[in-house]
Scaffold this motif. Structure first.
Motif, mmCIF file in Angstrom:
data_model
loop_
_atom_site.group_PDB
_atom_site.id
_atom_site.type_symbol
_atom_site.label_atom_id
_atom_site.label_comp_id
_atom_site.label_asym_id
_atom_site.label_seq_id
_atom_site.Cartn_x
_atom_site.Cartn_y
_atom_site.Cartn_z
ATOM 1 N N ARG A 21 1.185 13.423 3.025
ATOM 2 C CA ARG A 21 2.449 12.705 3.620
ATOM 3 C C ARG A 21 3.303 12.307 2.562
ATOM 4 N N GLN B 221 7.018 14.201 1.371
ATOM 5 C CA GLN B 221 8.117 13.440 1.495
ATOM 6 C C GLN B 221 9.109 13.141 0.050
ATOM 7 N N GLU C 30 16.611 18.855 -9.852
ATOM 8 C CA GLU C 30 15.957 17.961 -8.800
ATOM 9 C C GLU C 30 15.324 19.333 -8.002
ATOM 10 N N LYS D 132 9.781 12.751 6.361
ATOM 11 C CA LYS D 132 11.015 12.042 6.193
ATOM 12 C C LYS D 132 11.299 12.352 4.700
ATOM 13 N N SER E 7 15.660 7.581 1.979
ATOM 14 C CA SER E 7 16.715 6.948 2.655
ATOM 15 C C SER E 7 18.239 7.012 1.734
ATOM 16 N N ASN F 224 9.609 3.834 -10.266
ATOM 17 C CA ASN F 224 8.826 4.239 -9.285
ATOM 18 C C ASN F 224 7.818 5.114 -9.588
ATOM 19 N N GLU G 295 13.787 13.138 -15.444
ATOM 20 C CA GLU G 295 14.374 11.700 -14.900
ATOM 21 C C GLU G 295 15.098 10.854 -15.779
ATOM 22 N N SER H 122 4.728 -3.221 4.832
ATOM 23 C CA SER H 122 4.426 -1.739 4.193
ATOM 24 C C SER H 122 3.151 -1.375 5.065
ATOM 25 N N THR H 123 3.308 -0.155 5.792
ATOM 26 C CA THR H 123 1.966 0.305 6.471
ATOM 27 C C THR H 123 0.897 0.773 5.432
ATOM 28 N N HIS H 124 1.359 1.290 4.288
ATOM 29 C CA HIS H 124 0.502 2.272 3.365
ATOM 30 C C HIS H 124 0.039 1.350 2.258
ATOM 31 N N LYS I 23 -1.171 4.448 -5.258
ATOM 32 C CA LYS I 23 -0.186 3.359 -5.575
ATOM 33 C C LYS I 23 -0.503 2.453 -6.613
ATOM 34 N N ASN J 225 5.401 -2.272 -3.278
ATOM 35 C CA ASN J 225 6.787 -2.031 -3.221
ATOM 36 C C ASN J 225 7.789 -3.049 -3.915
#
Ligand code: 3HC
Length: 311
Positions: free
Chosen positions: A35, A39, A74, A105, A108, A134, A157, A204-206, A216, A220
């Motif tokens: 996932r 994404q 990219e 996804k 955003s 991140n 980056e 945050s779900t995850h 992670k 976040n």
């Protein structure tokens, strides 16, 4: 036997060892990595669109060459990440199909328009800057192929971030109109850049599970705060202001306090109602369809030549 394999997996994660594709791993660990990596890859590929919009309109040959190199990078980040995802037993076709049909996804941030040349500078400085904040911890992610892909991505980056910062500095120190264009771009890109770090930790779900698996390494909100602490002094050096009246250094906390984020906007953009969602996904689908003949030709060539030499 399952318990023994789980114990080995848990001990490896606890000892900060890398989990490799051939190691046993819990199905939920694999699914969460597919996932996130997919994404992440989708974000890189879709992220080419906003900036590519300015390649033919760059103000000088130098800026055009830099922007072409960045957009090309990219695409490369997308390929590393799709390859990392493939080590988990999924195919690129399947992942792209999920993107094209809205079942996976992308970030955003790429649903916002690039209205002026200054947006290219603001994206480099803020969006790639946030991405670095991140992605550096992801170099220590427990899954080997993802962590190793991040090492190369982070190196590229930092060029992306520096070229954006430098372009904005040139505008900020330019004519009044150029300074105003840089300030307008920063005003539009600041809050969406903070949303790149994901929802607040308590929504945050995850995060909890992702941190238990050492996918992670920071939450976040922690990484968002880290980014604000880095960007606020840089804005001062740029001679630009950030569009947050509550942004202020807090000596006790040792961090910048900042104002509330519009989470309604965030969830709305995730639902598909951002300024450019339809445009981005329609352009992506069109590019995929237009490229079908290239994929078919490459596959036919591979079949023909593999047969001949029997590799
Ligand atoms: N845009 C879109 N979706 C987002 C999002 C954002 N900014 N932030 C969170 N989400 C989604 C999550 O994917 C999740 O949905 P899902 O279950 O369908 O996947 C949901 O919102 C809940 O968020 P969580 O915090 O629970 O999700 P995560 O634990 O996955 O955290 C993340 C989100 C911090 C983005 C994490 O996935 C991550 O670190 N991903 C890798 C980095 C990445 O994808 N960066 C994309 C930025 S673009 C980029 O780096 C390109 C560069 O060149 C600019």
């Amino acid at each position: 036997a399952q318990a023994a394999r789980e114990a080995v997996f848990d001990a490896a994660v606890a000892a900060d060892e890398r989990i490799e594709p051939r190691d046993w791993m819990p199905e939920a660990y694999r699914a969460s990595l597919v996932r996130q990596i997919a994404q992440h890859a989708h974000s890189e590929i879709i992220g080419m669109q906003p900036e590519a919009n300015w390649i033919t309109r760059a103000p000088s040959l130098r800026r055009k060459a830099i922007l072409m190199a960045k957009v090309q990078d990219e695409a490369g980040h997308g390929l590393y990440l799709y390859s990392a995802a493939e080590t988990l037993g999924v195919s690129r076709d399947e992942l792209l199909d999920k993107l094209h049909t809205g079942r996976q996804k992308y970030s955003s941030i790429f649903n916002y328009p690039t209205l002026t040349w200054a947006d290219v500078g603001a994206i480099g400085w803020l969006v790639d800057g946030a991405a670095i904040t991140n992605q550096v911890p992801l170099c220590r992610c427990s899954y080997g192929p993802y962590a190793r892909a991040m090492v190369r991505v982070c190196k590229e980056e930092s060029f992306h971030q520096r070229q954006g910062y430098e372009a904005l500095l040139a505008l900020s120190r330019g004519t009044e109109a150029q300074h105003a264009m840089a300030q307008d771009a920063v005003d539009r890109w600041w809050w969406p850049s903070l949303m790149m770090f994901g929802p607040p930790d308590d929504e945050s779900t995850h995060t909890a599970q992702a941190m238990a698996w050492k996918i992670k390494r920071h939450s976040n909100d922690e990484l968002r705060q880290r980014f604000v602490d880095i960007a606020a002094p840089q804005a001062e050096a740029l001679g630009l202001t950030l569009p947050d009246p509550d942004l202020k250094w807090n000596e006790e906390r040792g961090h910048y306090d900042f104002g509330p984020i519009d989470w309604a906007e965030f969830w709305d953009v995730l639902k598909g109602n951002g300024p450019c969602n339809d445009q981005r996904i329609n352009q992506r689908r069109r590019a995929h369809e237009d490229g079908a003949w290239v994929r078919e030709a490459a596959a036919a060539y591979a079949r023909k030549h593999t047969g001949q030499h029997g590799e």
